[in-house]
Enzyme design. Structure first.
Site, PDB file in Angstrom:
ATOM      1  N   HIS A 219     -65.061 -52.537 -43.013  1.00  0.00           N
ATOM      2  CA  HIS A 219     -64.620 -51.600 -44.047  1.00  0.00           C
ATOM      3  C   HIS A 219     -63.503 -52.219 -44.838  1.00  0.00           C
ATOM      4  O   HIS A 219     -62.598 -51.547 -45.302  1.00  0.00           O
ATOM      5  CB  HIS A 219     -64.118 -50.309 -43.415  1.00  0.00           C
ATOM      6  CG  HIS A 219     -65.154 -49.653 -42.599  1.00  0.00           C
ATOM      7  ND1 HIS A 219     -65.324 -49.945 -41.272  1.00  0.00           N
ATOM      8  CD2 HIS A 219     -66.105 -48.765 -42.927  1.00  0.00           C
ATOM      9  CE1 HIS A 219     -66.328 -49.231 -40.810  1.00  0.00           C
ATOM     10  NE2 HIS A 219     -66.826 -48.515 -41.792  1.00  0.00           N
ATOM     11  N   GLY A 411     -58.646 -48.053 -46.794  1.00  0.00           N
ATOM     12  CA  GLY A 411     -58.302 -47.828 -48.189  1.00  0.00           C
ATOM     13  C   GLY A 411     -58.910 -46.600 -48.832  1.00  0.00           C
ATOM     14  O   GLY A 411     -58.770 -46.403 -50.032  1.00  0.00           O
ATOM     15  N   ASP A 412     -59.550 -45.738 -48.037  1.00  0.00           N
ATOM     16  CA  ASP A 412     -60.273 -44.619 -48.649  1.00  0.00           C
ATOM     17  C   ASP A 412     -59.517 -43.298 -48.577  1.00  0.00           C
ATOM     18  O   ASP A 412     -60.033 -42.267 -48.984  1.00  0.00           O
ATOM     19  CB  ASP A 412     -61.638 -44.442 -47.965  1.00  0.00           C
ATOM     20  CG  ASP A 412     -61.499 -44.033 -46.503  1.00  0.00           C
ATOM     21  OD1 ASP A 412     -60.374 -44.118 -45.954  1.00  0.00           O
ATOM     22  OD2 ASP A 412     -62.510 -43.633 -45.911  1.00  0.00           O
ATOM     23  N   GLY A 416     -60.700 -39.836 -50.430  1.00  0.00           N
ATOM     24  CA  GLY A 416     -61.249 -38.769 -49.586  1.00  0.00           C
ATOM     25  C   GLY A 416     -60.501 -37.466 -49.775  1.00  0.00           C
ATOM     26  O   GLY A 416     -61.100 -36.389 -49.873  1.00  0.00           O
ATOM     27  N   GLY A 496     -58.671 -33.920 -32.838  1.00  0.00           N
ATOM     28  CA  GLY A 496     -58.330 -35.339 -32.925  1.00  0.00           C
ATOM     29  C   GLY A 496     -57.610 -35.901 -31.718  1.00  0.00           C
ATOM     30  O   GLY A 496     -57.569 -37.107 -31.527  1.00  0.00           O
ATOM     31  N   GLY A 568     -52.073 -40.575 -43.732  1.00  0.00           N
ATOM     32  CA  GLY A 568     -52.320 -39.157 -43.453  1.00  0.00           C
ATOM     33  C   GLY A 568     -51.021 -38.354 -43.395  1.00  0.00           C
ATOM     34  O   GLY A 568     -50.963 -37.208 -43.854  1.00  0.00           O
TER      35      GLY A 568
HETATM   36  P1  ADP Z   1     -60.647 -42.758 -41.933  1.00  0.00           P
HETATM   37  O1  ADP Z   1     -59.737 -43.262 -40.843  1.00  0.00           O
HETATM   38  O2  ADP Z   1     -61.913 -42.159 -41.422  1.00  0.00           O
HETATM   39  O3  ADP Z   1     -60.839 -43.757 -43.035  1.00  0.00           O
HETATM   40  P2  ADP Z   1     -58.750 -41.446 -43.691  1.00  0.00           P
HETATM   41  O4  ADP Z   1     -58.406 -42.806 -44.185  1.00  0.00           O
HETATM   42  O5  ADP Z   1     -59.147 -40.449 -44.718  1.00  0.00           O
HETATM   43  O6  ADP Z   1     -59.867 -41.496 -42.580  1.00  0.00           O
HETATM   44  O7  ADP Z   1     -57.510 -40.844 -42.912  1.00  0.00           O
HETATM   45  C1  ADP Z   1     -56.668 -41.640 -42.145  1.00  0.00           C
HETATM   46  C2  ADP Z   1     -55.565 -40.752 -41.608  1.00  0.00           C
HETATM   47  O8  ADP Z   1     -56.117 -39.780 -40.728  1.00  0.00           O
HETATM   48  C3  ADP Z   1     -54.529 -41.497 -40.789  1.00  0.00           C
HETATM   49  O9  ADP Z   1     -53.512 -42.001 -41.616  1.00  0.00           O
HETATM   50  C4  ADP Z   1     -54.018 -40.439 -39.816  1.00  0.00           C
HETATM   51  O10 ADP Z   1     -52.886 -39.766 -40.337  1.00  0.00           O
HETATM   52  C5  ADP Z   1     -55.149 -39.440 -39.748  1.00  0.00           C
HETATM   53  N1  ADP Z   1     -55.810 -39.480 -38.440  1.00  0.00           N
HETATM   54  C6  ADP Z   1     -56.739 -40.344 -38.007  1.00  0.00           C
HETATM   55  N2  ADP Z   1     -57.126 -40.042 -36.752  1.00  0.00           N
HETATM   56  C7  ADP Z   1     -56.403 -38.951 -36.387  1.00  0.00           C
HETATM   57  C8  ADP Z   1     -56.323 -38.137 -35.209  1.00  0.00           C
HETATM   58  N3  ADP Z   1     -57.083 -38.394 -34.160  1.00  0.00           N
HETATM   59  N4  ADP Z   1     -55.468 -37.077 -35.212  1.00  0.00           N
HETATM   60  C9  ADP Z   1     -54.705 -36.808 -36.294  1.00  0.00           C
HETATM   61  N5  ADP Z   1     -54.742 -37.531 -37.424  1.00  0.00           N
HETATM   62  C10 ADP Z   1     -55.569 -38.586 -37.463  1.00  0.00           C
HETATM   63 MG    MG Z   2     -59.316 -44.527 -44.223  1.00  0.00          MG
END
Ligand code: ADP
Ligand code: MG
Length: 588
Positions: A219, A411-412, A416, A496, A568
């Protein structure tokens, strides 16, 4: 850099449309969902194998849908897992009554969203199971092998599952064999240049001239470490040595070998690499049952390659050699007699002949309980304003969120979150329900549209906040919001499993919920209460910079994330601050 693009927002839709139209002899679109299903499927009494994940990896995952391969694939946006709703709809369409096996790469977003689909199917009485692909040996230590991510080795896992299901094995058997395949497959890779998401101008990471990244992600995650670039024969040695050091116990000496190009590496270069790999395997006493060289899992236009070894036994060899027919992979095996589809026995239903044009649309707006009943008041109006404010704030922060997520993730995150809040605000436009209904309705739309780990989690958060608010807008006050936010936090932790300090959005939300509860007990109005709690959220967000990620995608590149604020946690702060602006205005 992509040149074949109309609009980044419609990229997935147009891509699936062109793909399904061209490949009608193998598959068709799932009406009302973002996915494809094999021609003639589902077949009564046959287990269905549902694969999927983000797009940008072709031929993974939807190129492998067909007879003797996956039954169906759920297709997310570029590098983003499909939403739980989409995964559910695709699996539902694929259900032939003998059960569903989900199999996909081990990424937090996919695990959560497919997990929701699996939970829903089970609740309805359909037997559904999951086997995660965890072949990337460089993404976690051997003691933590179940945390490893899935890359090119997924091909063998999906092929095993599809062949087992096609010959009529029970769900128990399909699951056991698929798990067994995953236990015997190992992959390691290198990258020479990053990849660029459609519509963006900068690659997700860059590699300095003369260097290479070892332990790439698919990715655009950078490698686990960088090293000096070396000739092909030394890359071959590095990859072979890495994999042999991880040979499965009792694996025997027969392997299938896959040399995978990541999207920006020529086949000719892969052949050169294999000329170095083959003698090393022979020296190590391994017999190559069959080698395949080409693109099996790509990462958009990333330059690089990976080597996969799949240790065969009699069961796995039979399934490996079985007949298969899909857009990206076909073979004729010893079982060809038994496979009806080439002998004209295909159960091509009427649906396969329908023009794909009538199956367009991913149906992202779901009717929910919120549409009728109670008429909202000021609190409902304020809740909708909060969702709109959040969209504006996330839009303004989109690029920065993407940049933070590119440090150790994919980077998404900005894209998202924008998708999610666009859907959430859209869903409540012209709506006149209560605050409770508005959050539930908006959250459902968010979850369906956003995908990824944050799509599942933030969607669940919004839904839980709504669900915990009073049914009557009259009773919505600071205390009610404090309780609702606590319920939202609990929902995220339930799904999560993260704790404070794990470097996630929890680190913003948990201190905020604590401070909000304290402030609400002071008897102030909503605007003042919210304002009193925001500094705690901000401090929590800032503290993530020094933390090492323990969960999610970024945890595999933990050191790279140190020094970067968690994406996040950052977006959660933006959302809470935006809600505060709406509440301040609404309370006036
Ligand atoms: P992905 O990891 O599927 O690409 P995103 O990039 O949209 O999803 O989101 C990443 C964010 O999601 C992280 O910075 C973190 O804050 C949050 N995150 C990931 N896994 C968890 C989890 N198990 N519990 C809480 N927040 C999580
Ligand atoms: Mg991401």
């Amino acid at each position: 850099m992509q040149r074949m693009l109309n609009d980044a927002a419609s990229f997935r839709e147009e891509m699936i449309d062109g793909y399904a139209t061209a490949n009608r002899r193998f598959l068709r679109r799932v009406p009302g969902a973002s996915g494809v299903i094999a021609r003639g499927a589902p077949r009564a009494g046959r287990v269905s194998v549902v694969v999927g994940g983000g797009s940008g990896h072709y031929p993974a995952f939807y190129g492998l849908v067909g007879e003797g391969m996956a039954t169906a694939a759920a297709i997310g946006d570029v590098f983003t897992s499909p939403s739980g709703e989409q995964a559910y709809r695709v699996a539902k369409a694929a259900d032939g009554g003998a059960g569903i096996l989900f199999t996909f790469g081990n990424y937090a977003g996919d695990v959560m969203n497919f997990g929701m689909a699996e939970g829903r199917l089970r609740a309805e009485g359909t037997d559904a199971r999951t086997v995660l692909v965890t072949d990337d040996v460089l993404s976690a230590e051997p003691e933590e092998a179940d945390r490893r991510r899935g890359i090119a080795g997924g091909f063998y896992v999906f092929k095993t599952a599809g062949a087992s299901a096609a010959r009529g094995d029970s769900l128990d058997t399909v699951e056991a064999l698929t798990r067994h395949a995953n236990d015997r497959v190992r992959t390691a890779g290198v990258a020479f240049a990053g990849c660029t998401i459609p519509g963006q101008t900068e690659p997700l990471f860059t590699v300095d001239p003369g260097r290479m990244e070892i332990g790439l992600g698919i990715h655009g995650e950078p490698g686990v470490r960088t090293a000096e670039q070396v000739p092909a024969r030394e890359i071959a040695k590095l990859l072979v040595d890495t994999l042999l050091a991880e040979a499965p116990a009792g694996g025997g000496n027969e392997v299938a070998v896959l040399v995978n190009g990541l999207g920006g590496t020529k086949y000719e270069e892969l052949f050169v690499l294999y000329s170095g790999v083959a003698p090393l395997l022979a020296e190590a006493g391994l017999a190559v049952h069959e080698a395949q060289i080409g693109e099996f899992v790509t990462a958009l236009d990333m330059a690089g390659c990976s080597l996969t070894l799949f240790w065969l036994d009699d069961d796995l060899e039979t399934l490996h050699d079985a007949t298969a027919s899909s857009p990206a992979y076909s073979r004729i095996g010893p079982d060809i007699e038994r496979v009806g589809f080439l002998a004209g026995a295909a159960t091509a239903s009427g649906a396969t002949e329908s023009p794909t044009g009538t199956e367009r649309g991913t149906g992202t707006t779901e009717p929910t309980e919120a549409t009728v009943e109670a008429v909202g008041g000021v609190a409902g109006e304020t809740a909708r304003m909060a969702l709109r404010e959040a969209l504006a704030a996330i839009r303004a922060a989109e690029a920065e969120l993407g940049r933070l997520d590119a440090a150790a993730g994919d980077g998404d995150h900005g894209a998202g979150m924008v998708r999610g809040f666009t859907a959430a605000s859209g869903a409540v436009e012209g709506f006149s329900g209560t605050a409770r209904q508005s959050f539930v309705h908006g959250g459902t739309a968010f979850q369906n549209a956003a995908g990824g780990a944050s799509g599942a989690l933030v969607g669940a958060f919004l839904i839980a906040v709504g669900g915990a608010l009073p049914a009557s807008d009259e009773e919505v006050d600071a205390r009610a919001y404090a309780a609702a936010l606590a319920a939202g936090l609990a929902a995220i932790q339930r799904y999560g499993g993260a704790q404070p300090g794990d470097k996630t959005l929890i680190d913003t939300l948990a201190p905020f919920v604590g401070a909000l509860g304290d402030a609400a007990n002071g008897g102030l109005g909503l605007a003042e209460t919210w304002a009193a709690a925001l500094p705690a959220a901000r401090a929590g967000m800032l503290a993530t910079t020094r933390m090492t990620p323990k969960v999610g995608r970024a945890s595999r590149l933990a050191e790279r994330a140190v020094g970067f604020q968690d994406p996040g946690a950052t977006s959660m702060y933006e959302v809470l601050a935006a809600f505060g602006r709406a509440f301040g205005a609404g309370a006036a």
